[in-house]
Write a protein that holds these residues in place. Structure first.
Motif, short mmCIF file in Angstrom:
data_model
loop_
_atom_site.label_atom_id
_atom_site.label_comp_id
_atom_site.label_asym_id
_atom_site.label_seq_id
_atom_site.Cartn_x
_atom_site.Cartn_y
_atom_site.Cartn_z
N GLN A 122 38.24 97.69 25.37
CA GLN A 122 37.86 98.63 26.44
C GLN A 122 36.37 98.44 26.77
OE1 GLN A 122 38.62 101.04 29.10
NE2 GLN A 122 40.16 101.46 27.56
N TYR A 123 36.02 98.58 28.04
CA TYR A 123 34.61 98.50 28.39
C TYR A 123 33.84 99.67 27.80
CZ TYR A 123 35.75 94.91 31.79
OH TYR A 123 36.17 93.76 32.36
N ALA A 124 32.65 99.39 27.29
CA ALA A 124 31.83 100.43 26.68
C ALA A 124 31.53 101.55 27.68
CB ALA A 124 30.53 99.83 26.14
N GLY A 125 31.43 101.20 28.97
CA GLY A 125 31.13 102.19 29.99
C GLY A 125 32.20 103.24 30.14
N ASN A 126 33.43 102.95 29.63
CA ASN A 126 34.51 103.92 29.78
C ASN A 126 34.58 104.93 28.65
OD1 ASN A 126 35.23 102.57 32.06
ND2 ASN A 126 36.95 101.48 31.17
N LEU A 127 33.70 104.78 27.66
CA LEU A 127 33.75 105.68 26.51
C LEU A 127 32.89 106.92 26.76
CD1 LEU A 127 35.05 103.24 25.18
CD2 LEU A 127 33.56 103.53 23.23
N SER A 128 33.18 107.98 26.01
CA SER A 128 32.35 109.18 26.11
C SER A 128 31.03 108.94 25.39
CB SER A 128 33.08 110.36 25.48
OG SER A 128 33.09 110.19 24.08
N GLY A 129 30.06 109.80 25.64
CA GLY A 129 28.71 109.62 25.09
C GLY A 129 28.70 109.49 23.58
N GLY A 130 29.46 110.34 22.91
CA GLY A 130 29.48 110.32 21.45
C GLY A 130 30.04 109.01 20.93
N ASN A 131 31.11 108.55 21.57
CA ASN A 131 31.72 107.30 21.12
C ASN A 131 30.85 106.10 21.46
OD1 ASN A 131 34.27 108.00 19.82
ND2 ASN A 131 34.74 108.93 21.79
N GLN A 132 30.13 106.17 22.58
CA GLN A 132 29.18 105.11 22.89
C GLN A 132 28.12 105.03 21.81
OE1 GLN A 132 27.67 105.94 26.80
NE2 GLN A 132 29.36 104.91 27.82
N GLN A 133 27.67 106.21 21.36
CA GLN A 133 26.63 106.22 20.32
C GLN A 133 27.17 105.61 19.03
OE1 GLN A 133 23.65 105.92 20.06
NE2 GLN A 133 22.66 107.87 19.96
N LYS A 134 28.46 105.85 18.74
CA LYS A 134 29.04 105.25 17.54
C LYS A 134 29.09 103.73 17.68
CE LYS A 134 32.05 109.16 16.91
NZ LYS A 134 33.48 109.49 17.04
N VAL A 135 29.31 103.24 18.90
CA VAL A 135 29.30 101.79 19.12
C VAL A 135 27.90 101.25 18.85
CG1 VAL A 135 29.57 99.95 20.82
CG2 VAL A 135 31.20 101.83 20.77
N VAL A 136 26.88 101.97 19.36
CA VAL A 136 25.50 101.53 19.13
C VAL A 136 25.20 101.48 17.63
CG1 VAL A 136 23.08 102.14 19.45
CG2 VAL A 136 24.67 102.37 21.35
N LEU A 137 25.60 102.54 16.92
CA LEU A 137 25.34 102.57 15.47
C LEU A 137 26.09 101.43 14.77
CD1 LEU A 137 25.38 106.39 14.68
CD2 LEU A 137 23.43 104.88 14.96
N SER A 138 27.33 101.18 15.19
CA SER A 138 28.11 100.08 14.58
C SER A 138 27.37 98.76 14.78
CB SER A 138 29.49 99.96 15.24
OG SER A 138 30.18 101.17 15.17
N LYS A 139 26.86 98.59 16.01
CA LYS A 139 26.14 97.35 16.31
C LYS A 139 25.01 97.14 15.32
CE LYS A 139 22.93 96.68 19.98
NZ LYS A 139 22.72 96.64 21.43
N TRP A 140 24.26 98.20 15.06
CA TRP A 140 23.10 98.04 14.17
C TRP A 140 23.50 97.97 12.72
CZ3 TRP A 140 19.53 95.65 16.22
CH2 TRP A 140 19.22 95.85 17.57
N MET A 141 24.58 98.68 12.34
CA MET A 141 25.03 98.57 10.96
C MET A 141 25.48 97.14 10.68
SD MET A 141 26.93 102.22 10.73
CE MET A 141 27.83 101.97 9.23
N TYR A 142 26.10 96.51 11.68
CA TYR A 142 26.60 95.16 11.46
C TYR A 142 25.47 94.13 11.29
CZ TYR A 142 29.41 90.98 11.85
OH TYR A 142 30.00 89.77 11.59
N THR A 143 24.24 94.49 11.69
CA THR A 143 23.13 93.56 11.45
C THR A 143 22.69 93.58 9.99
OG1 THR A 143 21.42 95.18 11.90
CG2 THR A 143 22.21 93.91 13.78
N ASP A 144 23.32 94.44 9.18
CA ASP A 144 22.96 94.60 7.76
C ASP A 144 21.53 95.11 7.60
OD1 ASP A 144 25.41 93.72 6.88
OD2 ASP A 144 24.79 91.62 6.91
#
Lengths: 525, 392
Positions: free
Chosen positions: A406-428
């Motif tokens: 799904q495109y990130a733009g289609n997610l709600s604000g809270g879920n977008q923020q979880k995507v951002v956090l996931s992105k940074w967690m994955y950088t270790d």
């Protein structure tokens, strides 16, 4: 019983696959300030779009009665003509045009020749600016003014259209406390002049102080309209209505954890403004973060919070950054973003839509965006592994999306923020700097974000939270630094910290240079 | 969770991408009828490949430029300069043919590096940089050629764009070699598709239903082999088709599988987010423009080979065909979206339309009007799609 200026009856609006509003009732009395509360995605903005004619008559079900007769707005022009003016969260001002030009944009003051009469326009603008308490030159370009003043220009613009019903969508979301107070005061004065206001807001203390009545919307339905003058109309009551459950704990219990060794230490960090050489934005800041610790940075708008974080994170803000950064006691450099990432530092930006996510890309590729080096060999990305990683984060972070494609733009604000956090967690990263991690997301999602922060700390990572909401910092942090006018003015253990004590430190001016131009830094970025 | 996507879901999810294939088939069908089948004759199919190959080469580079959020108006001039330098070295200077090829490609790279420097490191918008480049490289072409055409190239050079690989395996009236090459390509394609599908299932991704997958493979194989049969019945496998096939494969991998490709999409989609994710934006931009220069050089060599000489006005308006191919092929005007395969199909749509109208004897003026309208409609479709998506 006052007259109802507006009655929205049994309003329903569907989008393909979603019923955004069902039988919503909104009754607004003439001359009151009416607040609308609800979690993100509850349908508040949709309701206001129905009212203002963005969704024209016929594209929704139900009736709108305005000023005693049924209103059929076919466009925004129709509703504005009737005196209904909406001010969106994202301000609709043209930065390079002047205050007066913006105020009369689309509504230009013409002389008999058909040309614009600028003398008249500027003169009338001055009058309108006086009414909203804005003391600026009407020929100043809007882009040079701060967000708070821009908000006032929007209201002046509404007044120029002979507004009777003013709708404000999150008017104070981007404002600092003094600008917010000024705006709320203005709304009270407008009320005295008989102008009715509808205010959508997440800030419950503001609602409590200013609203006459509050309508709560949840899942596209009206839950209730409460009279704010009654003693039991408290913030907790509103929260209960918004989330449909008692939120005794707005902040999750801290998982039992021990604070370990120092992870990151910043010493004497100084940064100059990117376009005004010599102007110090961050002045000799020193702080540290230990393993398993959540550290807050509290500061008002313009204190240099984001500037501090971004200049540390690969020099993405400012120029001539000086100072030292130590990781595990050894000096490191963070001259570029990738250098910062490889040194285990992550920075989640405050405005995730504009700076944090690629909205036209899917969730999967947003999650991997900062750590493609982990997924690639000799420049080739392993697409299958990438998908697996995304699925893992969707599960562990509870990202609510039908698919990671799904495109990130289609997610709600809270879920977008979880995507951002996931992105940074994955950088270790082991030091995560989170800039306003819960701005613009609803109460339920905030709780989830706090839970994630707790989990990160329990895993032994160091978390830095930059926030303008003191309760949030007090509810999540172990230690709180205060930042004022670019300087760190203090640090408090959360057990000793009180909002009053923090606020005192946050407003502490430098002794030798009084009258610093506060609030300007944030605005001209 | 392994899921099976049905036909409708697959189509709607990729309307932008699948729409282009449907449009292509419709346009081919239309012109086949209008030209009484001449469009698909062995001679004409071969002609289309030869005549539009350099536009397709440019379209590959252009779609990457557009995904990155830029535009390149100079590719026609760069291609002309590449051909001109090559011609001067080979025709005037008597150097061997391959020196000319390398020189042409080198000119393209140099031009790309020049523009990449201004776009990436100085921060001049690509529109301006390449508008200047369009004049600059055209002027240099005139200087290089002293305002006169040069021809002819040695026959080896001309073979690049006009030669064929055939007769290597003989064949009664048709070229067996061509068929064998295509058959190998089809088998490789089928194997890679099956492998990708297996990997997808192993990673629990949603895949299309098995019958649908088989139908797709059979359809692709049938069309490709029919195309091979048509080529084999004329003069065999054109050299440019081999070059083009290699470029398409290489650049599809670059855009979809490499870190560089991913970074191009990232900066086109959200520049700030990409910067803050550690993407080295300047170097990616430089790479985009350098690569466009490289492909413009290749296109210049192919074009000079096809026309067997260099002309001062060569490559005029190539940039517009390449840009049109990218947009018709589904690239987004604002960057961040697009595919190499889409740009190729977009280029083929332009090629089939031009060729079909030429066969019908439509006037040049009308041809331009039609092509202009098709480009406009393609972008309008993109804008409409976005608005529909944004309305939710």
């Amino acid at each position: 019983m006052a007259n109802n200026i507006l009655e929205m009856r049994k309003i329903s609006k569907s989008f393909p696959g979603v019923k955004a509003l069902s039988d919503v009732e909104l009754h607004v009395q003439e001359g009151e300030i009416h607040a609308i509360c609800g979690e993100n995605g509850a349908g508040k903005s949709t309701l206001m779009k129905v009212l203002s004619g963005v969704y024209p008559y016929g594209h929704y079900e139900g009736e709108i009665h305005y000023d005693g007769s049924e209103a059929k707005f076919h466009s925004i022009n129709d509703s504005e003509h009737a005196g209904v003016v909406i001010i969106h969260q994202e301000l609709a001002l043209v930065p390079h045009l002047t205050v007066a030009e913006n105020i009369f944009l689309g509504n230009e003051r013409r002389a008999k020749t058909g040309l614009i009469d600028w003398n008249r326009a500027n003169h009338e603008a001055l009058d309108l600016m006086e009414q909203v308490g804005l003391h600026e030159n009407p020929v100043t370009p809007v882009g040079q003014l701060g967000v708070g003043k821009q908000q006032l220009i929007e209201i002046a613009k509404a007044l120029s259209k002979d507004v009777r019903l003013l709708i404000l969508d999150e008017p104070t979301a981007a404002l600092n406390d003094s600008d917010s107070a000024h705006l709320l005061g203005l709304l009270r004065r407008l009320k005295e002049r008989g102008i009715t206001s509808i205010m959508i807001s997440h800030k419950l203390n503001e609602i409590e102080s200013i609203a006459d009545r509050t309508t709560i919307i949840r899942d596209g339905k009206t839950i209730e309209t409460i009279d704010m003058s009654e003693p039991e109309s408290t913030q907790d009551r509103i929260i209960r209505g918004m989330v449909g459950r008692d939120l005794e704990h707005r902040y999750p219990e801290r998982i039992d954890h021990t604070i370990g060794e120092e992870l990151l230490r910043v010493e004497d960090w100084t940064v100059e403004h990117p376009t005004q050489p010599g102007r110090i934005v961050v002045d000799g800041a020193s702080f540290n973060v230990r393993a398993g610790e959540v550290v807050g940075i509290a500061g008002l708008m313009g204190a240099g919070r984001t500037e501090l974080a971004m200049s540390l994170f690969g020099r993405t803000y400012g120029r001539n950054a000086t100072g030292k950064v130590f990781k595990h006691g050894e000096e490191i450099h963070t001259r570029s973003v990738s250098e910062a990432i490889h040194n285990g530092i992550a920075y989640a930006t405050e405005d995730r839509k504009r700076y944090g996510l690629n909205l036209i890309e899917d969730v999967r590729r947003n999650i991997s965006a900062a750590a493609l080096f982990k997924l690639s060999k000799r420049g080739l990305v392993d697409g299958n592994e990438e998908l697996k990683v995304a699925e893992e984060y969707r599960g562990s972070m509870n990202i609510k999306t039908p698919s990671v494609l799904q495109y990130a733009g289609n997610l709600s604000g809270g879920n977008q923020q979880k995507v951002v956090l996931s992105k940074w967690m994955y950088t270790d990263a082991d030091v995560m700097i989170l800039d306003e991690p819960t701005r613009g997301i609803d109460v339920g999602a905030k709780f989830e974000i706090y839970t994630i922060v707790n989990k990160l700390a329990a895993e032994g990572k160091g978390v830095v939270i930059i926030s303008s909401e003191l309760p949030e910092l007090l509810g999540t942090c172990d230690r709180i630094y205060t930042l004022a006018f670019g300087r760190i003015t203090g640090v408090m253990d959360v057990k000793e910290a009180t909002p009053e004590a923090l606020m005192t430190l946050m407003t502490q001016e430098r002794d030798n240079t009084p009258g610093e131009d506060a609030g300007a830094e944030e605005n001209d970025r | 969770m392994t899921g099976i996507a049905n036909v409708r879901e697959l189509l709607t999810r990729n309307l932008r991408q699948s729409g282009i294939f449907i449009a292509f088939v419709a346009i081919v069908a239309l012109f086949t009828i209008l030209t009484d089948g001449t469009l698909l004759s062995p001679t004409n199919l071969t002609n289309i490949v030869l005549q539009y190959s350099y536009i397709l080469v440019l379209a590959i580079g252009m779609v990457i430029v557009i995904i990155g959020g830029h535009i390149d108006l100079s590719v026609g001039s760069v291609a002309a300069l590449a051909g001109a330098v090559s011609a001067v070295i080979v025709i005037k200077g008597g150097a061997p043919w391959w020196v000319g090829v390398l020189a042409g490609i080198g000119v393209g790279l140099a031009a790309g590096a020049w523009q990449g420097f201004w776009v990436a490191f100085v921060g001049i918008p690509a529109f301006i940089t390449t508008l200047a480049g369009m004049l600059l490289f055209r002027g240099l072409t005139f200087r290089t050629l002293d305002n006169i055409s040069l021809s002819p190239f040695p026959s080896e050079y001309a073979q690049i764009a006009t030669g064929f690989q055939n007769g290597l395996l003989g064949g009664p009236g048709y070229d067996v070699f061509t068929l064998v090459v295509f058959a190998i390509a089809v088998v490789a394609y089928v194997i890679s598709q099956i492998r990708a599908r297996r990997a997808a299932i192993a990673y629990k991704q949603t895949v299309g239903a098995t019958p649908l997958f088989i139908v797709k493979l059979v359809a692709v194989a049938a069309v490709v082999m029919w195309f091979a049969w048509q080529l084999a019945n004329y003069r065999g496998l054109p050299n440019v088709l081999i070059i083009l096939a290699v470029l398409i494969i290489v650049y599809t991998v670059i855009t979809t599988r490499t870190v560089f490709g991913r970074h191009v999409y990232a900066i086109g989609g959200n520049l700030t987010a990409a910067t803050l994710s550690g993407v080295k934006v300047k170097w990616v931009n430089f790479g985009i423009m350098l690569n466009m220069g490289l492909l413009a050089g290749v296109a210049g060599v192919i074009f000079s080979s096809r026309t067997n000489g260099a002309q001062p006005a060569a490559g005029n308006l190539f940039e517009l065909d390449a840009i049109a191919a990218s947009f018709i092929g589904g690239a987004a005007v604002t960057g961040g979206v697009g595919r190499v395969g889409g740009a190729i199909v977009g280029g083929l749509i332009m090629a089939v339309m031009s060729n079909g109208m030429q066969l019908m004897g439509v006037e040049q003026s009308i041809q331009q009007v039609v092509k202009g309208l098709v480009l406009l409609l393609a972008v309008a479709f993109d804008v409409y799609n976005k608005r529909r998506a944004g309305a939710r």
